[in-house]
Design an enzyme around this catalytic site. Structure first.
Site, short mmCIF file in Angstrom:
data_model
loop_
_atom_site.label_atom_id
_atom_site.label_comp_id
_atom_site.label_asym_id
_atom_site.label_seq_id
_atom_site.Cartn_x
_atom_site.Cartn_y
_atom_site.Cartn_z
N HIS A 1 -13.77 -3.37 9.39
CA HIS A 1 -13.62 -4.26 8.23
C HIS A 1 -12.18 -4.79 8.14
O HIS A 1 -11.95 -5.98 7.95
CB HIS A 1 -14.01 -3.48 6.97
CG HIS A 1 -13.36 -2.13 6.84
ND1 HIS A 1 -13.20 -1.26 7.89
CD2 HIS A 1 -12.78 -1.50 5.77
CE1 HIS A 1 -12.58 -0.16 7.49
NE2 HIS A 1 -12.32 -0.29 6.20
N THR B 1 0.83 -1.20 0.00
CA THR B 1 0.00 0.00 0.00
C THR B 1 0.87 1.25 0.00
O THR B 1 2.01 1.22 0.49
CB THR B 1 -0.93 0.04 1.23
OG1 THR B 1 -1.80 1.17 1.13
CG2 THR B 1 -0.17 0.13 2.55
N ASN C 1 -0.88 3.90 1.21
CA ASN C 1 -1.73 4.65 2.15
C ASN C 1 -1.16 4.48 3.56
O ASN C 1 -1.30 3.41 4.18
CB ASN C 1 -3.16 4.10 2.03
CG ASN C 1 -4.13 4.84 2.93
OD1 ASN C 1 -3.77 5.31 4.00
ND2 ASN C 1 -5.37 4.92 2.50
N PHE D 1 -9.06 7.95 9.09
CA PHE D 1 -8.80 8.57 7.79
C PHE D 1 -10.03 8.39 6.91
O PHE D 1 -11.05 7.85 7.36
CB PHE D 1 -7.55 7.95 7.13
CG PHE D 1 -7.72 6.51 6.69
CD1 PHE D 1 -7.64 5.47 7.60
CD2 PHE D 1 -7.97 6.19 5.35
CE1 PHE D 1 -7.79 4.14 7.19
CE2 PHE D 1 -8.11 4.87 4.94
CZ PHE D 1 -8.03 3.84 5.87
N GLY D 2 -9.93 8.84 5.67
CA GLY D 2 -11.00 8.61 4.70
C GLY D 2 -12.36 9.07 5.21
O GLY D 2 -12.52 10.21 5.66
N ASP E 1 -7.65 -4.10 -0.13
CA ASP E 1 -8.51 -3.24 -0.94
C ASP E 1 -9.80 -3.06 -0.16
O ASP E 1 -10.38 -4.03 0.32
CB ASP E 1 -8.77 -3.82 -2.32
CG ASP E 1 -9.24 -2.72 -3.27
OD1 ASP E 1 -8.44 -1.83 -3.59
OD2 ASP E 1 -10.43 -2.74 -3.67
N LYS F 1 -3.50 3.26 6.36
CA LYS F 1 -3.74 1.81 6.38
C LYS F 1 -2.55 1.10 7.04
O LYS F 1 -2.73 0.22 7.88
CB LYS F 1 -3.81 1.25 4.95
CG LYS F 1 -5.12 1.35 4.27
CD LYS F 1 -5.01 0.55 2.96
CE LYS F 1 -6.18 0.75 2.07
NZ LYS F 1 -6.02 0.07 0.76
P1 ITT Z 1 -3.63 1.58 -1.65
O1 ITT Z 1 -4.35 1.13 -2.90
O2 ITT Z 1 -2.24 2.10 -1.92
O3 ITT Z 1 -3.67 0.54 -0.56
P2 ITT Z 1 -5.87 3.42 -1.35
O4 ITT Z 1 -6.23 4.43 -0.29
O5 ITT Z 1 -5.97 3.88 -2.79
O6 ITT Z 1 -4.40 2.87 -1.03
P3 ITT Z 1 -8.06 1.56 -1.76
O7 ITT Z 1 -7.98 1.54 -3.25
O8 ITT Z 1 -8.29 0.26 -1.05
O9 ITT Z 1 -6.72 2.14 -1.13
O10 ITT Z 1 -9.18 2.61 -1.34
C1 ITT Z 1 -9.63 2.64 -0.04
C2 ITT Z 1 -10.45 3.90 0.19
O11 ITT Z 1 -11.65 3.54 0.91
C3 ITT Z 1 -9.69 4.85 1.10
O12 ITT Z 1 -8.93 5.76 0.36
C4 ITT Z 1 -10.82 5.50 1.89
O13 ITT Z 1 -11.41 6.51 1.12
C5 ITT Z 1 -11.83 4.36 2.03
N1 ITT Z 1 -11.57 3.56 3.25
C6 ITT Z 1 -11.08 2.29 3.32
N2 ITT Z 1 -10.92 1.90 4.59
C7 ITT Z 1 -11.29 2.95 5.35
C8 ITT Z 1 -11.31 3.18 6.72
O14 ITT Z 1 -10.89 2.26 7.59
N3 ITT Z 1 -11.76 4.35 7.16
C9 ITT Z 1 -12.17 5.31 6.30
N4 ITT Z 1 -12.16 5.20 4.98
C10 ITT Z 1 -11.71 4.02 4.48
#
Ligand code: ITT
Length: 198
Positions: A182, A9, A11, A154-155, A72, A14
């Protein structure tokens, strides 16, 4: 021998959560900053499982000997027909940020009465030797609040109130989030799998 895990990742949030959940199981947990030459793969599958496998395999091609996991994940909102789903990180466009995604979510849900039921989903794929050797999923049900609260996580965390609580993941502690999220639920299965392997 050092027990090492690479989390595929970019992120950092994460990685931080995964580190908190799996820290006791590994001597070293690194993310993709440890594979700077890796070109980000195109995440063109139409499921969390598919995109999780794509990310895990891309990293495994570069580091076939390493144990690799990829996460993901995303948010499914029932009133939006399951959106943003696999598009959660790019919900508000190619230049999306967590803040712009949250703004779009609130705007899209304006006028829709509570409860705005939703869930976070996560699929963790495990790869080694250019193969996906296991995968685990987890979800947490909840509701989308009508305004943001808290600055933890986050997110979409400041907008997501998990079932059984009246505060958002942005307000709840990291321990509470990781214990029911999750990602936490998928990684609990990964821990059991690791224990069965050793
Ligand atoms: P990587 O692919 O590099 O792992 P990414 O952030 O692009 O990073 P994803 O494609 O899996 O990862 O997208 C996940 C998105 O879903 C993330 O950017 C958040 O917007 C949301 N998300 C996932 N888990 C979350 C959480 O625990 N809390 C809040 N938002 C979350």
């Amino acid at each position: 021998m050092v027990k090492r895990l690479i989390v595929a990742t970019h992120n950092a949030h994460k990685t931080g959560e995964i580190q908190a959940i799996l820290g006791d199981f590994f001597d070293l947990i690194e993310d993709l900053t440890s594979i700077p030459d890796l070109k980000p793969p195109v995440e063109d599958a139409d499921t969390f499982a598919g995109n999780s496998a794509i990310k895990a395999l891309a990293a495994s091609m570069e580091r076939p000997d390493a144990l690799i996991i990829a996460d993901d994940s995303g948010l499914e909102v029932d009133a939006l027909g399951g959106a943003p789903g696999i598009y959660s990180s790019r919900f508000s466009g190619e230049t999306a940020t967590d803040a712009s995604n949250r703004e779009k979510l609130l705007a899209d849900l304006a006028g829709i009465p509570a409860p705005r039921t939703a869930r976070f989903r996560c699929v963790v794929s495990v790869a080694q030797g250019n193969k996906v050797i296991a995968s685990f999923d987890g979800k947490v049900e909840g509701e989308i609040a009508d305004s943001m609260t808290g600055d933890g996580g986050f997110g979409y965390d400041p907008l997501f109130i998990p079932e059984g609580h009246d505060r958002s993941f942005g307000e709840l502690s990291e321990e509470i989030k990781n214990g029911m999220s999750h990602r936490g639920r998928a990684l609990e299965q990964f821990k059991k799998w690791l224990q069965g392997r050793s």
